[in-house]
Design a protein around this motif. Structure first.
Motif, short mmCIF file in Angstrom:
data_model
loop_
_atom_site.label_atom_id
_atom_site.label_comp_id
_atom_site.label_asym_id
_atom_site.label_seq_id
_atom_site.Cartn_x
_atom_site.Cartn_y
_atom_site.Cartn_z
N LEU A 74 0.85 -1.20 0.08
CA LEU A 74 0.15 -0.06 0.02
C LEU A 74 0.91 1.28 -0.20
N TRP A 75 1.94 1.46 0.90
CA TRP A 75 2.88 2.48 1.07
C TRP A 75 3.64 2.84 -0.36
N LEU A 76 3.91 1.71 -1.02
CA LEU A 76 4.46 1.82 -2.18
C LEU A 76 3.57 2.44 -3.37
N ARG A 77 2.35 1.90 -3.42
CA ARG A 77 1.55 2.30 -4.48
C ARG A 77 1.25 3.79 -4.17
N ILE A 78 1.05 4.25 -2.81
CA ILE A 78 0.68 5.57 -2.62
C ILE A 78 2.09 6.55 -2.94
#
Length: 140
Positions: free
Chosen positions: A103-107
């Motif tokens: 999730l953090w990487l996608r954000i």
């Protein structure tokens, strides 16, 4: 991720230089006065932009700063990274839950994509046509 005044005022400097691209140097004093900002603070921001090769300084009585490349070749991501550092919504830890890390990487990648696809030319040519996206309306 929150962009500080460094990033916001840095973009202001760069947009002012982009608007004047090809018409000679712009002084920080002029930029500060037009935007009601501290000239001293802008002096602190221009140094890393110059060191990164985004602007050039012109000496002399009619000196100031100019963009080192055309406005369509400099992105807001270039400016933000110089002044704010790497774009990351959170500090990553190797032992982080893989789902949360994903999730953090996608954000991070989404933020980077917007910043890297928005040039100074896009910003100075932006016209608010009153068609802003409406937010969600929640009723209780």
């Amino acid at each position: 991720m929150k962009i500080s005044t460094k990033g916001r005022y840095g973009l202001t400097i760069m947009m002012e230089l982009a608007q004047n691209y090809g018409n000679g140097p712009v002084s920080l004093k002029n930029i500060a006065q037009r935007n009601d900002l501290s000239e001293h603070y802008l002096e602190q921001l221009i140094a890393p932009l110059r060191n990164a090769g985004l602007v050039k300084s012109i000496r002399g009585a009619y000196g100031g700063y100019v963009l080192s490349r055309p406005p369509e070749e400099i992105t807001s991501g270039d400016v933000i990274r110089v002044l704010e550092g790497p774009i990351s919504p959170v500090e990553f830890m190797e032992e982080e839950d893989p789902a949360k890390r994903y999730l953090w990487l996608r954000i991070r990648d989404s933020i980077s994509a917007v910043l890297d696809s928005t040039t100074l030319k896009d910003l100075i040519n932006y016209k608010d046509d009153g068609q802003a996206e409406e937010g969600y309306m929640f009723y209780i």
